[in-house]
Design a protein around this motif. Sequence first.
Motif, mmCIF file in Angstrom:
data_model
loop_
_atom_site.group_PDB
_atom_site.id
_atom_site.type_symbol
_atom_site.label_atom_id
_atom_site.label_comp_id
_atom_site.label_asym_id
_atom_site.label_seq_id
_atom_site.Cartn_x
_atom_site.Cartn_y
_atom_site.Cartn_z
ATOM 1 N N TYR A 23 26.187 36.816 41.249
ATOM 2 C CA TYR A 23 26.722 36.282 39.996
ATOM 3 C C TYR A 23 25.533 36.009 39.070
ATOM 4 O O TYR A 23 24.447 35.656 39.544
ATOM 5 N N THR A 67 34.367 29.312 41.168
ATOM 6 C CA THR A 67 35.181 30.522 41.041
ATOM 7 C C THR A 67 35.861 30.634 39.660
ATOM 8 O O THR A 67 36.358 31.706 39.333
ATOM 9 N N ILE A 68 35.897 29.583 38.889
ATOM 10 C CA ILE A 68 36.388 29.625 37.502
ATOM 11 C C ILE A 68 37.785 30.258 37.403
ATOM 12 O O ILE A 68 37.933 31.469 37.268
ATOM 13 N N ASN A 69 38.775 29.391 37.456
ATOM 14 C CA ASN A 69 40.135 29.887 37.653
ATOM 15 C C ASN A 69 41.068 29.944 36.439
ATOM 16 O O ASN A 69 42.258 30.138 36.619
ATOM 17 N N SER A 71 43.533 30.899 33.678
ATOM 18 C CA SER A 71 44.356 32.084 33.448
ATOM 19 C C SER A 71 45.579 31.673 32.634
ATOM 20 O O SER A 71 45.837 30.483 32.477
ATOM 21 N N ARG A 75 47.628 36.821 28.753
ATOM 22 C CA ARG A 75 46.352 36.424 28.150
ATOM 23 C C ARG A 75 45.829 37.569 27.280
ATOM 24 O O ARG A 75 45.732 38.696 27.769
ATOM 25 N N ALA A 104 41.335 39.646 41.466
ATOM 26 C CA ALA A 104 40.871 38.357 40.926
ATOM 27 C C ALA A 104 41.980 37.751 40.065
ATOM 28 O O ALA A 104 41.818 37.480 38.877
ATOM 29 N N SER A 106 43.522 34.902 40.244
ATOM 30 C CA SER A 106 43.559 33.458 40.056
ATOM 31 C C SER A 106 44.937 32.902 40.445
ATOM 32 O O SER A 106 45.488 33.294 41.461
ATOM 33 N N GLU A 110 48.614 36.654 35.883
ATOM 34 C CA GLU A 110 48.425 38.073 35.559
ATOM 35 C C GLU A 110 49.372 38.967 36.382
ATOM 36 O O GLU A 110 49.935 39.932 35.870
ATOM 37 N N ASP A 132 42.597 37.332 45.350
ATOM 38 C CA ASP A 132 41.543 36.478 44.797
ATOM 39 C C ASP A 132 40.704 35.981 45.977
ATOM 40 O O ASP A 132 41.161 35.944 47.117
ATOM 41 N N ASP A 186 37.711 39.372 48.716
ATOM 42 C CA ASP A 186 36.445 39.175 48.007
ATOM 43 C C ASP A 186 35.982 40.528 47.478
ATOM 44 O O ASP A 186 35.711 41.451 48.257
ATOM 45 N N LEU A 187 35.887 40.627 46.169
ATOM 46 C CA LEU A 187 35.509 41.909 45.544
ATOM 47 C C LEU A 187 34.108 42.361 45.953
ATOM 48 O O LEU A 187 33.771 43.537 45.845
ATOM 49 N N ARG A 202 40.496 41.336 35.202
ATOM 50 C CA ARG A 202 40.190 40.776 33.886
ATOM 51 C C ARG A 202 39.503 39.428 34.014
ATOM 52 O O ARG A 202 39.865 38.595 34.836
ATOM 53 N N ASN A 203 38.490 39.277 33.175
ATOM 54 C CA ASN A 203 37.800 37.991 33.062
ATOM 55 C C ASN A 203 37.152 37.526 34.355
ATOM 56 O O ASN A 203 37.169 36.347 34.694
#
Length: 262
Positions: A23, A67-69, A71, A75, A104, A106, A110, A132, A186-187, A202-203
């Motif tokens: 990251y 992890t910044i969730n 959404s 969006r 991802a 969240s 989405e 996610d 996990d990507l 996205r995002n």
Amino acid sequence: MHEDYNVFVKRVHHKYGIDLSLYKQKQMMRRTRSFYERYGFLSYEDFFMLGLTVDGEMEKRFIDRITINVSEFYRNRERWMDLRRLVLPELVAQNEALTIWSAACSTGEEAYTLRTLFSDQPKRDIKIIATDIDELVLLKAKRATYSSKSLRELLPHEVTEYFNNEGDNYTVKDRYRKSVTFSKHDLLNDRYMKGVHLITCRNVLIYFTEEAKDRILKRFVSSLTDGGFLFVGSTEQIFSPERYGLETYGSFIYRKTPLHEQ
Ligand SMILES: C[S@@+](CC[C@H](N)C(=O)[O-])C[C@H]1O[C@@H](n2cnc3c(N)ncnc32)[C@H](O)[C@@H]1O
């Protein structure tokens, strides 16, 4: 430089399997440091040894923080309208059964947005797999209950159509939940599925280093069917998409170049 942070990154990787080195460093340092300073720690060392290792609650909040969730449904609505206009007719015309991956995802907005996009195709076999890295958000996604804040991009008739409402709780109706499944992925680490007709991611790419992003994009392309689509966030334009075997199809929409044209 940043020796303290680098040791912390290794420890987090070992303990939680999350590789923070992939990251963007400046951004991640800011996030992690402001988190531990709020708890009164003065270094990564103290935070890890005296905070994370002993306080389960803090641990959960920390994972949530990194992890910044954020959404919401639809969006950047205009982009979703582009997807509906440009991609849906093509997908539906060419495939009886569709596999769609919300990577991802969240808290699930989405994935359900995707399902509602196909609301006038009730008979079609559509499978939406939403994944996610963060298990907490997946629990919320499965519950499918949101506050009005997550629905602000929706038109009033869409709210009535897609949700059951009680007070400020809006629960996605069963018919839009049925074909959506959630699982942990996990990507950066896990295997990617094959045979996907549309990937939305996205995002999240914005948080990764260039090297990690490059790897993820290559793997997305190998997940897609020939002519499959990739839909990214509104700040995540892919430069020189042809490097990955992708062509630009619309704003933030890419198509895997069919084999015979490559
Ligand atoms: C800002 S949210 C994006 C949610 C949704 N895609 C959207 O655009 O509204 C970013 C999500 O990426 C997830 N994430 C971060 N690193 C990840 C990784 N390595 N693999 C899978 N998901 C990850 C986070 O847990 C978070 O839920």
